[in-house]
Design an enzyme around this catalytic site. Structure first.
Site, PDB file in Angstrom:
ATOM      1  N   ASP A  59       2.203  -4.994   8.653  1.00  0.00           N
ATOM      2  CA  ASP A  59       1.000  -4.162   8.573  1.00  0.00           C
ATOM      3  C   ASP A  59      -0.192  -5.109   8.418  1.00  0.00           C
ATOM      4  OD1 ASP A  59      -1.158  -2.557   7.834  1.00  0.00           O
ATOM      5  OD2 ASP A  59       0.139  -1.099   6.820  1.00  0.00           O
ATOM      6  N   TYR A 114     -10.794   0.609  10.992  1.00  0.00           N
ATOM      7  CA  TYR A 114     -11.997   1.018  10.236  1.00  0.00           C
ATOM      8  C   TYR A 114     -12.330   0.071   9.089  1.00  0.00           C
ATOM      9  CZ  TYR A 114      -8.429   3.420   7.351  1.00  0.00           C
ATOM     10  OH  TYR A 114      -7.331   3.728   6.612  1.00  0.00           O
ATOM     11  N   LYS A 115     -11.484  -0.941   8.863  1.00  0.00           N
ATOM     12  CA  LYS A 115     -11.763  -1.903   7.793  1.00  0.00           C
ATOM     13  C   LYS A 115     -12.566  -3.060   8.393  1.00  0.00           C
ATOM     14  CE  LYS A 115      -7.909  -0.163   5.120  1.00  0.00           C
ATOM     15  NZ  LYS A 115      -6.493  -0.266   4.745  1.00  0.00           N
ATOM     16  N   PHE A 130       0.864  -1.180   0.000  1.00  0.00           N
ATOM     17  CA  PHE A 130       0.000   0.000   0.000  1.00  0.00           C
ATOM     18  C   PHE A 130       0.906   1.237   0.000  1.00  0.00           C
ATOM     19  CE2 PHE A 130      -2.853   3.172   1.703  1.00  0.00           C
ATOM     20  CZ  PHE A 130      -4.098   2.811   1.223  1.00  0.00           C
ATOM     21  N   ARG A 153     -12.328  -4.810  -6.803  1.00  0.00           N
ATOM     22  CA  ARG A 153     -12.050  -5.454  -5.527  1.00  0.00           C
ATOM     23  C   ARG A 153     -13.373  -5.705  -4.793  1.00  0.00           C
ATOM     24  NH1 ARG A 153      -8.169  -2.581  -1.109  1.00  0.00           N
ATOM     25  NH2 ARG A 153      -9.930  -1.154  -1.115  1.00  0.00           N
TER      26      ARG A 153
HETATM   27  C1  PLP Z   1      -5.845   0.971   4.553  1.00  0.00           C
HETATM   28  C2  PLP Z   1      -4.356   0.879   4.674  1.00  0.00           C
HETATM   29  C3  PLP Z   1      -3.627   1.916   5.252  1.00  0.00           C
HETATM   30  C4  PLP Z   1      -4.319   3.180   5.684  1.00  0.00           C
HETATM   31  O1  PLP Z   1      -3.493   4.019   6.400  1.00  0.00           O
HETATM   32  P1  PLP Z   1      -4.118   5.325   7.059  1.00  0.00           P
HETATM   33  O2  PLP Z   1      -3.009   5.928   7.792  1.00  0.00           O
HETATM   34  O3  PLP Z   1      -5.270   4.891   7.899  1.00  0.00           O
HETATM   35  O4  PLP Z   1      -4.630   6.190   5.952  1.00  0.00           O
HETATM   36  C5  PLP Z   1      -2.263   1.748   5.413  1.00  0.00           C
HETATM   37  N1  PLP Z   1      -1.651   0.618   4.999  1.00  0.00           N
HETATM   38  C6  PLP Z   1      -2.322  -0.387   4.420  1.00  0.00           C
HETATM   39  C7  PLP Z   1      -1.599  -1.619   4.002  1.00  0.00           C
HETATM   40  C8  PLP Z   1      -3.699  -0.287   4.231  1.00  0.00           C
HETATM   41  O5  PLP Z   1      -4.368  -1.275   3.645  1.00  0.00           O
END
Ligand code: PLP
Length: 416
Positions: free
Chosen positions: A203, A228-229, A131, A377
């Site tokens: 992560d 939040y996911k 990401f 997705r």
């Molecule tokens: C959703 C996601 C994020 C989101 O990071 P925020 O700091 O909440 O914007 C970070 N890393 C991964 C791998 C994600 O899937």
């Protein structure tokens, strides 16, 4: 061949079916985006009302003590810990995933720098397909606090082992890839990193609440992730960071705000880190948003991750089977691994007009999302997604594709 009636039958037998009533989902909507923003637990509304009207409105500043606001990051962390395979007092819910990653990476680099055997290592290894914010945060660290370090981007899972060498200080991986849904073998990869003298930061943004995790059992060093996911904490709800007991004494992070101090209200002019997980905190938290995380975690306490995983695999298997069978004449490409052990809880298919097809799906009440390049997705959240919804979603996809009922000139929204 699975029929719609089979799906109805599976829903009738589903041990998790009753949990759907704990969420408030709009009638008629098939929500396949819980991997990006989880649905709202019904209890969150009353909880928000209470936090705002009573805790804030009536009790005002006393609520830091009387409503437990000050301890909330730790209390929620302890409630989340069983889902992660983490111990008590090893997790706090705080800040964002991006910020927590920065803390974790900085701490890991510092831990390596303090050991004579690893002090000269200057490389941070991650995947190009990670990401982007993860890569950006590592690059930001290397560009400022950790000058002289470089971020090495690996192009495929097969190349990770070779990329970890005697220069590698830290390996940073996202356990379930946000785009492909590929799930790393946490135990094997952590062992690989350790054998080369590196630390590994995971992560768990697409893993927490989606797949069973055993952070301690699998030998991870540090971890971060979203609430939040799959954890249904609400839009922008604070993230989490895990520091195992065995690393806490050596864990130092540069965002040394007063919440991470050993005695915040001593108001001392010098920073002294709190003992334990408290040192991962920085400053005052968004309490209204943080409080919502509890409503999401309460739902998980009605089940366990083995049951969630069993249904997740059944849903994703069903989706793959139905798309390939019923939409097989269209140029769709499965991106997600078929092998269960390597799959998260979402399924991605490419289509040359993926964005337009996804917009058409959303227009017909099937909400997934789109990620470059050309990837549609679909997230499957066992707490509230039914087998029949999977059937119906594929039927709508089939109709859209058969009728070319999508607009290839569809204008891109800011969030895809
Ligand atoms: C959703 C996601 C994020 C989101 O990071 P925020 O700091 O909440 O914007 C970070 N890393 C991964 C791998 C994600 O899937």
């Amino acid at each position: 061949m699975t029929t719609r009636d089979d799906c109805l039958g599976r829903d009738a037998q589903d041990p998790l079916a009753a949990l759907r009533a704990r969420f408030d989902l709009p009638a008629g909507l098939i929500y396949l985006d819980g991997n990006s923003l989880g649905a709202r637990p019904r209890a969150a509304l009353a909880r928000a009302q209470d936090v705002i009207a009573r805790e804030w409105g009536q009790d005002l500043i006393r609520s830091w003590n009387t409503a437990g606001w000050f301890d909330l990051p730790k209390r929620l962390g302890n409630r989340l810990a069983p889902l992660l395979g983490a111990g008590q007092d090893e997790v706090v819910v705080t800040d964002t995933t991006s910020v927590n990653l920065f803390k974790a990476l900085a701490a890991a680099l510092q831990m390596q720098a303090e050991q004579p055997a690893t002090a000269s290592r200057r490389v941070l290894v991650t995947e190009r397909s990670n990401f982007p914010t993860d890569i950006y945060m590592a690059q930001g660290l290397a560009g400022w606090l950790a000058r002289g370090y470089t971020v090495r981007l690996v192009d495929s899972v097969e190349e990770i082992a070779a990329a970890i060498d005697a220069d590698t200080a830290v390996v940073m991986l996202t356990h379930v890839n946000y785009r492909s849904g590929y799930q790393h073998d946490m135990r094997a990869t952590s062992a690989l990193a350790h054998a080369a003298g590196a630390l590994v930061v995971w992560d768990l943004a697409h893993s927490a609440g989606a797949v069973p995790l055993a952070l301690n059992g699998d030998g991870a060093d540090l971890a971060v992730g979203c609430t939040y996911k799959y954890l249904n904490g609400g839009p922008g709800a604070p993230a989490f960071i895990w520091v195992p007991a065995r690393h806490q004494a050596r864990f130092r992070q540069p965002l040394s705000g007063w919440w991470g101090h050993a005695a915040p209200f001593a108001m001392a002019p010098d920073f002294a880190p709190a003992d334990g997980i408290g040192r991962a905190l920085c400053g005052t938290q968004p309490i209204v948003s943080l409080a919502m995380v509890e409503s999401g975690l309460e739902v998980f306490e009605q089940t366990d991750m083995a049951a969630v995983r069993a249904k997740s695999l059944a849903l994703t298997d069903l989706f793959i089977e139905l798309v390939e069978r019923r939409c097989g004449s269209h140029p769709l490409g499965l991106v997600t691994p078929r092998q269960h052990a390597r799959r998260g809880s979402h399924v991605s298919f490419t289509h040359p007009h993926g964005y337009a097809v996804m917009q058409a799906l959303i227009g017909r009440g099937v909400v997934g999302d789109y990620r470059e390049p050309a990837i549609m997705r679909f997230g499957f959240t066992p707490l509230y997604t039914s087998y029949t919804e999977v059937w119906d979603a594929v039927e709508i996809l089939r109709q859209i594709l058969d009728d070319t009922a999508y607009d290839i000139a569809a204008k891109r929204d800011a969030v895809t």
